[in-house]
Write a protein that holds these residues in place. Structure first.
Motif, PDB file in Angstrom:
ATOM      1  N   ARG A 541      -6.807   5.637  -0.546  1.00 20.42           N
ATOM      2  CA  ARG A 541      -6.284   6.115   0.631  1.00 20.42           C
ATOM      3  C   ARG A 541      -4.929   5.622   1.016  1.00 20.42           C
ATOM      4  NH1 ARG A 541     -11.516   3.675   1.552  1.00 20.42           N
ATOM      5  NH2 ARG A 541     -10.614   1.810   2.296  1.00 20.42           N
ATOM      6  N   VAL A 542      -4.375   4.612   0.687  1.00 19.05           N
ATOM      7  CA  VAL A 542      -2.984   4.335   0.976  1.00 19.05           C
ATOM      8  C   VAL A 542      -2.055   5.352   0.434  1.00 19.05           C
ATOM      9  CG1 VAL A 542      -3.673   2.172   1.590  1.00 19.05           C
ATOM     10  CG2 VAL A 542      -2.993   2.538  -0.716  1.00 19.05           C
ATOM     11  N   ALA A 543      -2.335   5.709  -0.880  1.00 19.79           N
ATOM     12  CA  ALA A 543      -1.486   6.471  -1.699  1.00 19.79           C
ATOM     13  C   ALA A 543      -1.240   7.991  -1.146  1.00 19.79           C
ATOM     14  CB  ALA A 543      -1.856   6.687  -3.063  1.00 19.79           C
ATOM     15  N   ARG A 544      -2.160   8.127  -0.320  1.00 16.11           N
ATOM     16  CA  ARG A 544      -2.353   9.437   0.416  1.00 16.11           C
ATOM     17  C   ARG A 544      -1.746   9.400   1.702  1.00 16.11           C
ATOM     18  NH1 ARG A 544      -7.892   9.655  -1.487  1.00 16.11           N
ATOM     19  NH2 ARG A 544      -8.177  10.667  -3.491  1.00 16.11           N
ATOM     20  N   ARG A 545      -1.312   8.250   2.067  1.00 15.26           N
ATOM     21  CA  ARG A 545      -0.793   8.370   3.628  1.00 15.26           C
ATOM     22  C   ARG A 545       0.606   9.204   3.734  1.00 15.26           C
ATOM     23  NH1 ARG A 545      -1.734   1.752   5.023  1.00 15.26           N
ATOM     24  NH2 ARG A 545      -3.763   1.833   5.552  1.00 15.26           N
ATOM     25  N   PRO A 546       0.642   9.802   4.735  1.00 13.71           N
ATOM     26  CA  PRO A 546       2.137  10.522   4.817  1.00 13.71           C
ATOM     27  C   PRO A 546       3.112   9.574   4.866  1.00 13.71           C
ATOM     28  CG  PRO A 546       0.579  11.187   6.336  1.00 13.71           C
ATOM     29  CD  PRO A 546      -0.155   9.915   5.980  1.00 13.71           C
ATOM     30  N   SER A 547       4.154   9.804   4.025  1.00 13.96           N
ATOM     31  CA  SER A 547       5.403   9.106   4.108  1.00 13.96           C
ATOM     32  C   SER A 547       5.580   8.052   3.199  1.00 13.96           C
ATOM     33  CB  SER A 547       5.958   8.553   5.411  1.00 13.96           C
ATOM     34  OG  SER A 547       5.963   9.609   6.270  1.00 13.96           O
ATOM     35  N   VAL A 548       4.457   7.670   2.044  1.00 12.48           N
ATOM     36  CA  VAL A 548       4.216   6.726   1.449  1.00 12.48           C
ATOM     37  C   VAL A 548       4.926   7.168  -0.037  1.00 12.48           C
ATOM     38  CG1 VAL A 548       2.793   5.150  -0.080  1.00 12.48           C
ATOM     39  CG2 VAL A 548       2.179   5.572   2.252  1.00 12.48           C
ATOM     40  N   ALA A 571      -4.973   3.819 -10.509  1.00 13.13           N
ATOM     41  CA  ALA A 571      -4.765   4.276  -9.178  1.00 13.13           C
ATOM     42  C   ALA A 571      -3.373   5.179  -9.552  1.00 13.13           C
ATOM     43  CB  ALA A 571      -4.590   3.469  -7.963  1.00 13.13           C
ATOM     44  N   SER A 572      -2.470   4.144 -10.418  1.00 14.04           N
ATOM     45  CA  SER A 572      -1.398   4.759 -10.803  1.00 14.04           C
ATOM     46  C   SER A 572      -1.448   6.124 -11.626  1.00 14.04           C
ATOM     47  CB  SER A 572      -0.432   3.844 -11.642  1.00 14.04           C
ATOM     48  OG  SER A 572       0.692   4.326 -12.005  1.00 14.04           O
ATOM     49  N   GLY A 573      -2.640   6.169 -12.483  1.00 10.51           N
ATOM     50  CA  GLY A 573      -2.867   7.302 -13.120  1.00 10.51           C
ATOM     51  C   GLY A 573      -3.087   8.374 -12.369  1.00 10.51           C
ATOM     52  N   ARG A 574      -3.862   8.262 -11.219  1.00 12.84           N
ATOM     53  CA  ARG A 574      -4.518   9.281 -10.328  1.00 12.84           C
ATOM     54  C   ARG A 574      -3.403   9.852  -9.530  1.00 12.84           C
ATOM     55  NH1 ARG A 574      -8.639   5.364 -10.184  1.00 12.84           N
ATOM     56  NH2 ARG A 574      -8.017   4.883  -8.040  1.00 12.84           N
ATOM     57  N   HIS A 575      -2.467   8.836  -9.269  1.00 14.68           N
ATOM     58  CA  HIS A 575      -1.344   9.232  -8.391  1.00 14.68           C
ATOM     59  C   HIS A 575       0.026   9.028  -9.220  1.00 14.68           C
ATOM     60  CE1 HIS A 575      -4.304   9.353  -5.106  1.00 14.68           C
ATOM     61  NE2 HIS A 575      -4.705   8.165  -5.414  1.00 14.68           N
ATOM     62  N   PRO A 576       0.158   9.829 -10.002  1.00 12.91           N
ATOM     63  CA  PRO A 576       1.520   9.720 -10.790  1.00 12.91           C
ATOM     64  C   PRO A 576       2.871  10.045 -10.152  1.00 12.91           C
ATOM     65  CG  PRO A 576       0.383  11.788 -11.334  1.00 12.91           C
ATOM     66  CD  PRO A 576      -0.536  11.057 -10.552  1.00 12.91           C
ATOM     67  N   ASP A 577       2.739  10.524  -9.050  1.00 15.29           N
ATOM     68  CA  ASP A 577       4.125  10.829  -8.103  1.00 15.29           C
ATOM     69  C   ASP A 577       4.426   9.540  -7.083  1.00 15.29           C
ATOM     70  OD1 ASP A 577       4.396  13.407  -9.363  1.00 15.29           O
ATOM     71  OD2 ASP A 577       3.350  14.246  -7.959  1.00 15.29           O
ATOM     72  N   THR A 578       3.696   8.682  -7.164  1.00 11.01           N
ATOM     73  CA  THR A 578       3.778   7.589  -6.450  1.00 11.01           C
ATOM     74  C   THR A 578       4.169   6.371  -7.138  1.00 11.01           C
ATOM     75  OG1 THR A 578       1.739   8.254  -4.985  1.00 11.01           O
ATOM     76  CG2 THR A 578       2.724   5.911  -4.479  1.00 11.01           C
ATOM     77  N   THR A 579       5.159   5.623  -6.664  1.00 15.81           N
ATOM     78  CA  THR A 579       5.474   4.371  -7.556  1.00 15.81           C
ATOM     79  C   THR A 579       4.662   3.242  -7.161  1.00 15.81           C
ATOM     80  OG1 THR A 579       7.890   5.269  -7.074  1.00 15.81           O
ATOM     81  CG2 THR A 579       7.611   3.285  -7.861  1.00 15.81           C
ATOM     82  N   TRP A 580       4.524   2.557  -8.006  1.00 13.28           N
ATOM     83  CA  TRP A 580       3.452   1.272  -8.106  1.00 13.28           C
ATOM     84  C   TRP A 580       4.110   0.173  -8.639  1.00 13.28           C
ATOM     85  CZ3 TRP A 580      -1.609   2.054  -5.971  1.00 13.28           C
ATOM     86  CH2 TRP A 580      -1.955   3.237  -5.618  1.00 13.28           C
ATOM     87  N   ALA A 581       3.812  -0.639  -7.918  1.00 15.80           N
ATOM     88  CA  ALA A 581       4.237  -2.155  -8.661  1.00 15.80           C
ATOM     89  C   ALA A 581       3.401  -3.471  -8.100  1.00 15.80           C
ATOM     90  CB  ALA A 581       5.711  -2.729  -7.926  1.00 15.80           C
ATOM     91  N   ALA A 582       2.909  -4.244  -9.201  1.00 14.25           N
ATOM     92  CA  ALA A 582       1.926  -5.034  -8.867  1.00 14.25           C
ATOM     93  C   ALA A 582       2.652  -6.681  -8.754  1.00 14.25           C
ATOM     94  CB  ALA A 582       0.725  -5.011  -9.923  1.00 14.25           C
ATOM     95  N   VAL A 583       1.888  -7.602  -7.911  1.00 14.19           N
ATOM     96  CA  VAL A 583       2.310  -8.761  -7.705  1.00 14.19           C
ATOM     97  C   VAL A 583       1.199  -9.597  -8.105  1.00 14.19           C
ATOM     98  CG1 VAL A 583       3.165 -10.685  -6.550  1.00 14.19           C
ATOM     99  CG2 VAL A 583       4.194  -8.369  -6.180  1.00 14.19           C
TER     100      VAL A 583
END
Length: 879
Positions: A541-548, A571-583
């Motif tokens: 849901r958050v990956a699909r938010r506008p402007s993310v 989730a990174s695999g499902r949304h490859p155009d979004t940049t993901w980082a984990a803490v």
């Protein structure tokens, strides 16, 4: 030879020293370009004699097996004005000749080219055309013509590929070609692209050699290097030539190379400078592409660089500490210090000499940063940062660059290469003044250097970082994830507190937190015991938010940190155009999340702050790239550069050089003529010598007026300082004249009466050009406020977008507020920068004050200093 100095052609006719250059050709080898000399006669005859009858016929339109003595004399004796000829020289022999002959009394010249049969297809003709065109423009030519046979396809392709608008006609089997020499955007872009591709080709042969030869001369370094390369699975062939203890090592090397078919792409050597110099022609004579100097020689050897380039080779070193290419087809691994093998990946790495190279390589390996190729040390000779940037920008395997550079690396050539590379991929640079053996500067100089470096980075799109840790963090994102599409970021945390921590970290570095600002959404803090299924749905849901553009997942305190990691990488695999980082906990032991073989990967950080900073750095690059690639034609169409140059050169011709008058300041009238030619408005003014003439002049320029002495103090506006402003009528002007005359006496004359622009911000604009190349532009508060302000700084060349960013970053931009009010000032700054860039001989322009508002920008006071032309001679050349 220093740029701008002259060298004799051998018969007393001088030519500028910057007409001589080393250039990289299309195949990555180098060639020496220079004007022809009378002592080239024998070499020219040898050159002509070895060409095929077809090539001779194409050049002369008739069989000519021998050149007559008269022809040789004519070809080798030129005046470097109306008759100009350049040669390409390789290992002391001529491999190409190009010339122009001016049609008497015109601005048109006929050109002709002759390239050695054995060197066709390497781009020599194009290089010589660039040099001829630059020389022609410098000597006042506007147009080239050429005659070529219709079946001479190489020559016809040469002109069209250069980027010029070519007109041609066919008559009796001969094609007549003509084109203007204007360096249009298309011509400059084509030349820049050729330079970048040639540099990339030269580095490609160095980093991905098919054959390596290690010359062991007794130190053991070359033997160890050859063993390390072989032990790490190098796919090419490695040959060790051990000539240690030989009474004549050069002869032994020559004999050993004789047995290698095709020569070597890279030759590794550790030896004293004198022995290396002796080896250069031997190694080059066997077709080698590059020489890698492993020893850290105490000084830069200019003769060694010149010898390598003159033999057609590139030289990396001295002091090479690492050379790595992880391509499975290459697998080159050479590091001076032992350490872990780097992961294969997509980040190019460039680092200076000393322990940092090994330390950085070790940290990249530990953090699982995938590297495409790496060069450590060795940047004091021939191959420099611009060459490597050109290679990585042209390399499909590389999507980002990490570099550690010093101030001297950030020269004009770097600016051009970095701007070009940054249009394709992020280039992150850690700058330290001492990098690559530089001498430390004092504290005050450090501040000035920092401002200059920041300006270079801002204008070239370079991602500036302030620590090794930050450089590695940016590399971790570049290695595993796409660049953020924008500054919008969603933060998901294992509880309200950690979600707020992540949001705070992102907001602090300029990222735009998508959601309810610093108040976390309930969805964004599902709690430490959230199920994996709930987490998967939330991340979608958050990956699909506008402007993310990016998502920061903070799993600190989660009951099942591994579940958070699994959900994030999925989730990174499902949304490859979004940049993901984990803490997540345990980031030191598990720095990278991986979703199976060849699947998605996500870098893991110990805390939110470094992750947020790395995301912000790359989002800033994306923003720069969008502006740089989206900006249209920004050069004003109404510039009269020739008119401005005529004024400048006319004044230089009248100076008294014999009395040591090297630089001169243009008169008031000359300044107005130059600025008018560049479309810059000067507030109307008149020079006067009497009070009555002052009143009459005020009526002409329009009340209110300012009264100025020839020498004045801009820091204060007073009679004693030579400046009085906002004089409303004849009575006030007369009283002011008397008061200034009583203080200044004859120093008041000739006085200037100028229309007083009474609404606007006082601005100071200063543009300087340095004889050693490059220049700076400064914008700050003008008039009395100048001394209290630190101006914003930029470097030349300055685009319109650069000028806009410069004004916005200055105190003036903050004072003006509305971006629309800055438009007239931005245009004025851009035009003044173009004046210094394009009019040879303009050394400094200082406009203070410029009165600027949304209604316009008017120069109230200006000083234009001119001197010996720097003569950029806009051709590609190595440092």
């Amino acid at each position: 030879m220093e740029p701008g100095r002259s060298e004799s052609g051998g018969d007393g006719e001088p030519f500028p020293g910057n007409w001589v250059a080393d250039v990289v050709l299309r195949d990555g080898h180098t060639v020496h370009i220079r004007p022809i000399r009378p002592d080239d006669a024998e070499a020219l005859v040898r050159f002509h004699d070895r060409q095929s009858p077809e090539s001779v016929y194409f050049r002369f339109f008739s069989p000519r097996p021998r050149l007559s003595r008269r022809e040789v004399h004519h070809f080798t004796h030129v005046d470097h004005r109306d008759r100009v000829a350049f040669v390409g020289e390789l290992a002391g022999d001529l491999v190409a000749v190009a010339r122009y002959e001016r049609y008497s009394g015109t601005d048109t010249a006929e050109v002709a080219f002759f390239v050695d049969d054995d060197h066709q297809g390497r781009g020599l003709g194009m290089v010589l055309l660039e040099f001829l065109a630059a020389a022609g423009r410098e000597r006042g030519l506007r147009r080239f013509t050429a005659s070529t046979l219709a079946n001479n396809r190489r020559m016809l392709a040469l002109f069209s590929a250069a980027g010029y608008e070519v007109a041609s006609q066919l008559d009796a089997g001969v094609v007549e070609v003509a084109f203007d020499l204007d360096p249009t955007d298309e011509v400059v872009a084509a030349m820049d692209q050729r330079e970048r591709r040639a540099e990339a080709a030269s580095v490609r042969r160095l980093l991905a050699p098919a054959t390596i030869v290690a010359l062991e001369l007794g130190s053991g370094r070359a033997r160890a290097a050859a063993a390390q390369v072989q032990d790490h699975g190098y796919r090419g062939s490695v040959h060790l030539l051990d000539v240690s203890g030989s009474p004549d090592p050069v002869e032994r090397v020559a004999a050993g190379l004789d047995g290698l078919p095709g020569g070597a792409d890279a030759v590794l050597v550790a030896a004293p400078p004198a022995l290396v110099r002796a080896l250069v022609p031997v190694v080059a004579g066997h077709g080698s592409g590059s020489l890698v100097l492993l020893d850290d020689l105490p000084v830069h050897d200019g003769e060694l660089v010149a010898a390598a380039r003159g033999s057609g080779m590139r030289l990396l070193g001295p002091g090479v500490r690492g050379l790595v290419d992880t391509d499975p087809a290459v697998r080159l691994h050479l590091l001076h210090a032992p350490g872990p093998v780097l992961d294969a990946g997509r980040v190019g790495v460039l680092v200076g000499p000393g322990p940092l190279g090994a330390a950085l390589a070790g940290e990249l390996a530990r953090r699982r940063v995938g590297v495409s190729s790496l060069v450590a040390g060795g940047l004091r000779g021939d191959v420099r940062a611009p060459d490597l940037l050109s290679h990585w920008a042209d390399d499909e395997r590389t999507t980002g660059v990490l570099a550690h550079l010093g101030t001297r690396d950030l020269n004009e050539r770097f600016v051009r290469a970095a701007r070009s590379a940054s249009r394709r991929l992020p280039v992150a640079v850690l700058h330290t003044p001492e990098a690559h053996g530089e001498v430390p500067v004092d504290h005050d100089d450090r501040a000035a250097v920092r401002r200059l470096v920041d300006a270079v980075f801002r204008q070239t799109g370079v991602v500036g970082v302030r620590s090794v840790a930050e450089l590695v963090d940016v590399g971790r994102l570049l290695s595993a994830q796409p660049v953020p599409a924008g500054r919008g970021v969603a933060v998901v945390g294992a509880g309200t507190a950690v979600a707020a921590l992540g949001r705070e970290a992102c907001a602090a570095v300029g990222l735009h937190v998508v959601g309810d600002g610093m108040v976390p959404d309930a969805d964004d803090a599902p709690g430490p015991s959230a199920s994996v299924e709930d987490l998967h749905g939330l991340l979608d849901r958050v990956a699909r938010r506008p402007s993310v553009g990016s998502v920061l997942v903070v799993g600190l305190g989660a009951d099942d940190p591994s579940g958070w990691g699994t959900a994030t990488v999925a989730a990174s695999g499902r949304h490859p155009d979004t940049t993901w980082a984990a803490v997540l906990p345990g980031a030191e032991e598990r720095p990278l999340l991986a979703d199976g073989e060849g699947g998605a990967t996500v870098p893991v950080f110990s805390f939110p702050e470094p992750a947020a900073l790395a995301l912000a750095r790359l989002a800033g690059w994306r923003q720069w790239r969008a502006a740089a690639t989206g900006h249209g034609q920004d050069r004003p169409v109404d510039l009269d550069v020739d008119g401005a140059a005529a004024v400048v050169h006319g004044r230089l011709a009248r100076r008294d050089a014999a009395a040591g008058e090297h630089t001169v300041t243009l008169s008031s009238g000359e300044q107005e003529a130059v600025l008018d030619a560049m479309g810059v408005q000067v507030a109307s003014r008149r020079e006067v010598t009497t009070p009555s003439a002052a009143v009459a002049a005020a009526g002409e320029v329009g009340w209110p007026v300012a009264l100025k002495a020839p020498v004045r103090d801009r820091s204060r506006r007073s009679a004693s300082g030579g400046v009085a402003v906002d004089l409303a009528d004849a009575e006030e002007l007369g009283v002011t004249w008397e008061r200034m005359a009583s203080v200044l006496g004859d120093d008041l004359l000739p006085a200037t009466v100028q229309h007083f622009v009474d609404q606007g911000v006082d601005v100071a604009v200063r543009v300087r050009r340095f004889r050693e190349g490059g220049g700076t532009v400064e914008v700050g508060l003008g008039g009395p406020s100048t001394a209290a302000d630190t101006p914003a700084l930029a470097v030349l060349p300055l685009t319109l977008a650069d000028a806009s960013a410069l004004v916005a970053a200055s105190s003036v931009g903050q004072a003006m507020g509305d971006p629309l009010d800055r438009v007239p000032l931005v245009a004025l700054v851009h035009r003044l920068a173009l004046l210094v860039e394009e009019v040879d001989g303009v050394r400094r322009v200082e406009a203070n004050p410029v009165i600027s508002s949304g209604a316009g920008a008017w120069v109230a006071d200006v000083e234009v200093v001119v001197g010996d032309p720097v003569e950029d001679f806009a051709v590609r050349r190595l440092d």
